[in-house]
Design an enzyme around this catalytic site. Structure first.
Site, PDB file in Angstrom:
ATOM      1  N   GLU A 163      53.083  11.654  -8.632  1.00 11.71           N
ATOM      2  CA  GLU A 163      54.142  11.683  -9.630  1.00 11.71           C
ATOM      3  C   GLU A 163      54.940  10.379  -9.589  1.00 11.71           C
ATOM      4  O   GLU A 163      54.853   9.625  -8.597  1.00 11.71           O
ATOM      5  CB  GLU A 163      55.067  12.873  -9.345  1.00 11.71           C
ATOM      6  CG  GLU A 163      54.368  14.232  -9.360  1.00 11.71           C
ATOM      7  CD  GLU A 163      54.052  14.756 -10.762  1.00 11.71           C
ATOM      8  OE1 GLU A 163      53.782  13.950 -11.672  1.00 11.71           O
ATOM      9  OE2 GLU A 163      54.069  15.987 -10.939  1.00 11.71           O
ATOM     10  N   ASP A 181      42.687  16.475  -6.245  1.00  4.93           N
ATOM     11  CA  ASP A 181      43.872  17.227  -5.846  1.00  4.93           C
ATOM     12  C   ASP A 181      43.651  18.730  -5.907  1.00  4.93           C
ATOM     13  O   ASP A 181      42.637  19.208  -6.435  1.00  4.93           O
ATOM     14  CB  ASP A 181      45.074  16.826  -6.729  1.00  4.93           C
ATOM     15  CG  ASP A 181      44.722  16.742  -8.221  1.00  4.93           C
ATOM     16  OD1 ASP A 181      43.644  17.230  -8.613  1.00  4.93           O
ATOM     17  OD2 ASP A 181      45.519  16.185  -8.984  1.00  4.93           O
TER      18      ASP A 181
HETATM   19  C1  F6R Z   1      43.854  16.688 -12.326  1.00  2.00           C
HETATM   20  C2  F6R Z   1      44.797  15.594 -12.175  1.00  2.00           C
HETATM   21  C3  F6R Z   1      45.857  15.304 -13.173  1.00  2.00           C
HETATM   22  C4  F6R Z   1      45.382  15.344 -14.619  1.00  2.00           C
HETATM   23  C5  F6R Z   1      46.515  15.032 -15.596  1.00  2.00           C
HETATM   24  C6  F6R Z   1      46.073  15.180 -17.030  1.00  2.00           C
HETATM   25  O1  F6R Z   1      42.966  16.754 -11.225  1.00  2.00           O
HETATM   26  O2  F6R Z   1      44.717  14.957 -11.191  1.00  2.00           O
HETATM   27  O3  F6R Z   1      46.385  14.023 -12.897  1.00  2.00           O
HETATM   28  O4  F6R Z   1      44.340  14.422 -14.788  1.00  2.00           O
HETATM   29  O5  F6R Z   1      47.581  15.906 -15.353  1.00  2.00           O
HETATM   30  O6  F6R Z   1      45.779  16.515 -17.286  1.00  2.00           O
HETATM   31  P1  F6R Z   1      45.137  16.963 -18.665  1.00  2.00           P
HETATM   32  O7  F6R Z   1      43.769  16.393 -18.717  1.00  2.00           O
HETATM   33  O8  F6R Z   1      45.125  18.456 -18.607  1.00  2.00           O
HETATM   34  O9  F6R Z   1      46.025  16.425 -19.745  1.00  2.00           O
END
Ligand code: F6R
Length: 264
Positions: free
Chosen positions: A143, A67
């Site tokens: 989401e 993304d």
């Molecule tokens: C990032 C992504 C998000 C993250 C998720 C967890 O490319 O696609 O889905 O994997 O928001 O984020 P962290 O690792 O920062 O807790």
């Protein structure tokens, strides 16, 4: 789902790095799906060290990121392209021309989404997709309420995700509320999926993903439908699982089976 429960974030990163190292040594021209966020940073650090030590090479690898924020170009410090360059690509022997991140500055974001899907298909599909998980159960920027067969598209971020990611933006800096993200269907098409999660702030999402119903309300629950999904978590992220002892038991049995197969 294969559920691997480890002691801490360091063990989670090393386990993830082992999977990617084995993949690259099996197929030097692998197609990798990559993620941003805090969780994969330690894994990327481990891959950089192993690459520098000559344990594997990224020379033949093509990568596709999950993304990107819509409205940020790749030179923006908070763009996921910048994150990937600084956290991984600039430190390994990958050919930058073979690293793809959805274009956050696309003039026509809708056709950019179609082109991203086409590019993945053209390369033969993703061999291993790395994932983190949001506190609300999102994967990529899919989401809650995301279609379970969705493809790469423009998605609106929830307030929870915007708040979670606000830590990366300055107080008066523009923070995008839209993204381009691979869809859940795109993720499910990967031959193997590896989801990493650490810390007790992920415990509710992990419980819903593994033990809850298959539902768009928890996009990560779609991984229940994947034929080769490995969930690698630390004890804090596993702390709300109701059947934790059973998952540990299955994994111990799985290890025995792997050892037996290796001995044949
Ligand atoms: C990032 C992504 C998000 C993250 C998720 C967890 O490319 O696609 O889905 O994997 O928001 O984020 P962290 O690792 O920062 O807790």
């Amino acid at each position: 789902m294969q559920i691997v429960i480890l002691n801490d974030a360091t063990e989670v990163a090393a386990y993830g790095a082992d999977i990617f190292t084995a993949q690259l040594n099996k197929n030097a021209n692998s197609i990798l799906g990559l993620a941003t966020g805090s969780t994969p940073v330690a894994l990327y650090q481990a891959l950089i060290e192993r690459n520098k030590a000559g344990e594997m090479s990224f020379k033949g690898v093509t990568s596709f990121n999950l993304d990107e924020y819509l409205g940020l170009d790749g030179s923006h410090l908070q763009s996921y392209r910048h994150f990937m360059n600084s956290q991984l690509f600039d430190h390994i022997d990958i050919d930058n021309a073979n690293t793809f991140v959805p274009p956050g500055d696309a003039k026509n974001p809708i056709s950019a989404c179609h082109e991203y899907e086409e590019k993945i298909a053209q390369k033969g599909g993703i061999d291993i997709q790395l994932l983190g998980i949001g506190r609300n159960g999102h994967i990529g920027f899919n989401e809650p309420s995301s279609g379970l067969t969705s493809r790469t598209r423009v998605k609106t971020l929830t307030k929870a995700t915007i708040d979670d990611n606000a830590r990366f933006f300055g107080a008066d800096e523009y923070q995008p509320h839209l993204s381009i993200t691979m869809g859940i269907g795109t993720i499910l098409d990967a031959k193997k999926v590896v989801l990493l999660a650490t810390g007790d702030n992920k415990a509710d999402a992990i419980q819903a993903m593994i033990e809850g119903p298959l539902t768009a309300a928890c996009p990560a629950s779609a991984l229940q439908m994947h034929r080769d999904a490995v969930i690698v978590i630390d004890t804090a992220a596993a702390s709300k699982l109701k059947d934790i002892e059973f998952y540990r038991h299955i994994e111990a049995e799985n290890q025995k089976l792997q050892a037996y197969l290796a001995s044949l």
